[in-house]
Design a protein around this motif. Structure first.
Motif, PDB file in Angstrom:
ATOM      1  N   GLN A  92      -5.589   9.388  -5.782  1.00  0.00           N
ATOM      2  CA  GLN A  92      -6.631   8.360  -5.802  1.00  0.00           C
ATOM      3  C   GLN A  92      -6.117   7.046  -5.220  1.00  0.00           C
ATOM      4  O   GLN A  92      -6.839   6.350  -4.497  1.00  0.00           O
ATOM      5  N   CYS A  93      -4.887   6.706  -5.537  1.00  0.00           N
ATOM      6  CA  CYS A  93      -4.309   5.460  -5.042  1.00  0.00           C
ATOM      7  C   CYS A  93      -4.140   5.492  -3.524  1.00  0.00           C
ATOM      8  O   CYS A  93      -4.454   4.521  -2.835  1.00  0.00           O
ATOM      9  N   LEU A  94      -3.659   6.603  -2.994  1.00  0.00           N
ATOM     10  CA  LEU A  94      -3.470   6.715  -1.551  1.00  0.00           C
ATOM     11  C   LEU A  94      -4.796   6.641  -0.801  1.00  0.00           C
ATOM     12  O   LEU A  94      -4.899   5.984   0.244  1.00  0.00           O
ATOM     13  N   ILE A  95      -5.816   7.309  -1.324  1.00  0.00           N
ATOM     14  CA  ILE A  95      -7.131   7.288  -0.688  1.00  0.00           C
ATOM     15  C   ILE A  95      -7.722   5.881  -0.705  1.00  0.00           C
ATOM     16  O   ILE A  95      -8.270   5.403   0.288  1.00  0.00           O
ATOM     17  N   ARG A  96      -7.592   5.206  -1.841  1.00  0.00           N
ATOM     18  CA  ARG A  96      -8.115   3.836  -1.959  1.00  0.00           C
ATOM     19  C   ARG A  96      -7.354   2.863  -1.056  1.00  0.00           C
ATOM     20  O   ARG A  96      -7.956   2.032  -0.374  1.00  0.00           O
ATOM     21  N   GLU A  97      -6.027   2.977  -1.023  1.00  0.00           N
ATOM     22  CA  GLU A  97      -5.227   2.058  -0.222  1.00  0.00           C
ATOM     23  C   GLU A  97      -5.448   2.272   1.278  1.00  0.00           C
ATOM     24  O   GLU A  97      -5.389   1.318   2.058  1.00  0.00           O
ATOM     25  N   TYR A  98      -5.720   3.504   1.670  1.00  0.00           N
ATOM     26  CA  TYR A  98      -6.063   3.769   3.070  1.00  0.00           C
ATOM     27  C   TYR A  98      -7.348   3.026   3.433  1.00  0.00           C
ATOM     28  O   TYR A  98      -7.459   2.412   4.503  1.00  0.00           O
ATOM     29  N   LYS A  99      -8.292   3.069   2.529  1.00  0.00           N
ATOM     30  CA  LYS A  99      -9.562   2.376   2.735  1.00  0.00           C
ATOM     31  C   LYS A  99      -9.323   0.871   2.868  1.00  0.00           C
ATOM     32  O   LYS A  99      -9.880   0.200   3.747  1.00  0.00           O
ATOM     33  N   MET A 100      -8.476   0.332   1.978  1.00  0.00           N
ATOM     34  CA  MET A 100      -8.163  -1.095   2.014  1.00  0.00           C
ATOM     35  C   MET A 100      -7.498  -1.478   3.335  1.00  0.00           C
ATOM     36  O   MET A 100      -7.840  -2.504   3.943  1.00  0.00           O
ATOM     37  N   ALA A 101      -6.545  -0.654   3.788  1.00  0.00           N
ATOM     38  CA  ALA A 101      -5.834  -0.944   5.030  1.00  0.00           C
ATOM     39  C   ALA A 101      -6.772  -0.894   6.233  1.00  0.00           C
ATOM     40  O   ALA A 101      -6.639  -1.691   7.171  1.00  0.00           O
ATOM     41  N   CYS A 102      -7.723   0.032   6.202  1.00  0.00           N
ATOM     42  CA  CYS A 102      -8.702   0.125   7.298  1.00  0.00           C
ATOM     43  C   CYS A 102      -9.519  -1.159   7.408  1.00  0.00           C
ATOM     44  O   CYS A 102      -9.782  -1.658   8.509  1.00  0.00           O
ATOM     45  N   ASP A 107       0.849  -1.193   0.000  1.00  0.00           N
ATOM     46  CA  ASP A 107       0.000   0.000   0.000  1.00  0.00           C
ATOM     47  C   ASP A 107       0.886   1.245   0.000  1.00  0.00           C
ATOM     48  O   ASP A 107       1.887   1.258  -0.707  1.00  0.00           O
ATOM     49  N   VAL A 108       0.519   2.280   0.729  1.00  0.00           N
ATOM     50  CA  VAL A 108       1.218   3.573   0.773  1.00  0.00           C
ATOM     51  C   VAL A 108       1.684   4.025  -0.608  1.00  0.00           C
ATOM     52  O   VAL A 108       2.818   4.455  -0.799  1.00  0.00           O
ATOM     53  N   GLY A 109       0.792   3.922  -1.594  1.00  0.00           N
ATOM     54  CA  GLY A 109       1.096   4.381  -2.948  1.00  0.00           C
ATOM     55  C   GLY A 109       1.647   3.305  -3.865  1.00  0.00           C
ATOM     56  O   GLY A 109       1.958   3.590  -5.029  1.00  0.00           O
ATOM     57  N   ALA A 110       1.768   2.073  -3.390  1.00  0.00           N
ATOM     58  CA  ALA A 110       2.368   1.008  -4.193  1.00  0.00           C
ATOM     59  C   ALA A 110       1.607   0.743  -5.486  1.00  0.00           C
ATOM     60  O   ALA A 110       2.207   0.441  -6.521  1.00  0.00           O
ATOM     61  N   ASP A 127     -19.604   4.546  12.002  1.00  0.00           N
ATOM     62  CA  ASP A 127     -19.778   5.971  12.270  1.00  0.00           C
ATOM     63  C   ASP A 127     -18.474   6.656  12.647  1.00  0.00           C
ATOM     64  O   ASP A 127     -18.345   7.879  12.516  1.00  0.00           O
ATOM     65  N   ASP A 128     -17.487   5.897  13.138  1.00  0.00           N
ATOM     66  CA  ASP A 128     -16.243   6.505  13.581  1.00  0.00           C
ATOM     67  C   ASP A 128     -15.159   6.509  12.494  1.00  0.00           C
ATOM     68  O   ASP A 128     -14.000   6.802  12.773  1.00  0.00           O
ATOM     69  N   TRP A 129     -15.540   6.193  11.257  1.00  0.00           N
ATOM     70  CA  TRP A 129     -14.555   6.116  10.177  1.00  0.00           C
ATOM     71  C   TRP A 129     -14.748   7.256   9.181  1.00  0.00           C
ATOM     72  O   TRP A 129     -15.872   7.634   8.865  1.00  0.00           O
ATOM     73  N   GLU A 130     -13.631   7.798   8.715  1.00  0.00           N
ATOM     74  CA  GLU A 130     -13.672   8.853   7.706  1.00  0.00           C
ATOM     75  C   GLU A 130     -12.704   8.533   6.572  1.00  0.00           C
ATOM     76  O   GLU A 130     -11.682   7.871   6.783  1.00  0.00           O
ATOM     77  N   GLU A 131     -13.015   9.033   5.380  1.00  0.00           N
ATOM     78  CA  GLU A 131     -12.121   8.883   4.242  1.00  0.00           C
ATOM     79  C   GLU A 131     -10.820   9.640   4.510  1.00  0.00           C
ATOM     80  O   GLU A 131     -10.795  10.612   5.256  1.00  0.00           O
ATOM     81  N   LEU A 132      -9.749   9.184   3.895  1.00  0.00           N
ATOM     82  CA  LEU A 132      -8.477   9.888   3.990  1.00  0.00           C
ATOM     83  C   LEU A 132      -8.593  11.252   3.310  1.00  0.00           C
ATOM     84  O   LEU A 132      -9.048  11.355   2.169  1.00  0.00           O
ATOM     85  N   GLN A 133      -8.194  12.306   4.013  1.00  0.00           N
ATOM     86  CA  GLN A 133      -8.230  13.652   3.463  1.00  0.00           C
ATOM     87  C   GLN A 133      -6.803  14.112   3.184  1.00  0.00           C
ATOM     88  O   GLN A 133      -6.011  14.289   4.106  1.00  0.00           O
ATOM     89  N   LEU A 134      -6.460  14.272   1.918  1.00  0.00           N
ATOM     90  CA  LEU A 134      -5.123  14.720   1.549  1.00  0.00           C
ATOM     91  C   LEU A 134      -5.049  16.236   1.555  1.00  0.00           C
ATOM     92  O   LEU A 134      -6.010  16.913   1.173  1.00  0.00           O
TER      93      LEU A 134
END
Length: 243
Positions: free
Chosen positions: A161-171, A11-14, A222-229
């Motif tokens: 887009q990749c960082l936001i998606r991968e954050y979601k995957m890691a969560c 992840d982290v942009g991979a 309810d306690d989860w939010e999308e990654l905000q760059l």
């Protein structure tokens, strides 16, 4: 990036920088977890400069003196510390045949990739093929399938887009939405160190499309939010910069 062997995925942009390597070398690295040294990083395009580790503190010191974001100035400083990197004789990047990597790792599913590699292994004695087969058979089936979908999406997406998606995957992985594989992988490799993870699902064919797709949707909590760059004034340049 050996994440699949830990029940996770690169992840982290991979999915951005690996998908932009020549052919399908990024799929090969991400799925097999093959490690590259500095010279190999430069050769395949993951790095731009090769600097001896003993010189890194001096390079950092010189960069800290610069009060400018001018790429020409910064590049000149880095160039002064850079050396020509030479691949070792046993380098995986030297031994791998890109035609075989492209033929096998361009397949649409992990099962097809594994099958193609096993076919190549029948008539060839290349140890890197045997090693790749072993890695795919011992890594987390879920992690492998999630990463393949991730890197394929990354081919047409920007770094943001990749960082936001991968954050979601890691969560999803950390919240055990679908499987406990990441925790099981860490147990087997880092804590108990028995090197015998019990993946769930245990086989590639047991990992459904619906399971994989779950990693790519918003976390239902309810306690989860999308990654905000952060928005930067030079965001356009950052988005198009070559990593």
């Amino acid at each position: 990036m050996p994440e699949a062997s830990l029940g996770l995925f690169p992840d982290v942009g991979a999915s951005y920088f690996l998908s932009r390597l020549s052919g399908f070398f990024g799929e090969y690295i991400g799925l097999t977890g093959k490690r590259l040294d500095g010279a190999e990083m430069v050769a395949c395009g993951l790095a731009t400069h090769f600097v001896l580790s003993t010189n890194l503190p001096l390079l950092e010191e010189e960069l800290n003196k610069v009060d400018s974001s001018d790429l020409t100035i910064i590049s000149t400083i880095i160039d002064a510390f850079s050396l020509t990197s030479i691949l070792k004789e046993d380098s995986v990047y030297r031994r791998c045949r890109m035609d075989i990597i492209n033929k096998c790792f361009s397949k649409g599913t992990v099962e097809e990739i594994l099958s193609a590699l096993e076919y190549e292994a029948i008539n060839k004695t290349d140890d890197w093929i045997v090693s790749a087969v072993k890695s795919l058979k011992t890594s987390s089936p879920m992690g492998l399938k999630v990463f393949l979908k991730s890197i394929r999406e990354g081919r047409t997406q920007g770094i943001d887009q990749c960082l936001i998606r991968e954050y979601k995957m890691a969560c999803h992985a950390l919240r055990r939405t679908v499987t406990d594989d990441f925790f099981e992988g860490c147990r087997a490799a880092l804590f108990d160190k028995d090197k015998k993870p019990k993946w769930e699902p245990s086989k590639l064919e047991l990992v459904s499309k619906e399971m994989v797709d779950q990693y790519f949707i918003a976390v239902d909590s309810d306690d989860w939010e999308e990654l905000q760059l952060p928005i930067r004034s030079n965001s356009t340049k950052l988005a198009t910069a070559k990593l």
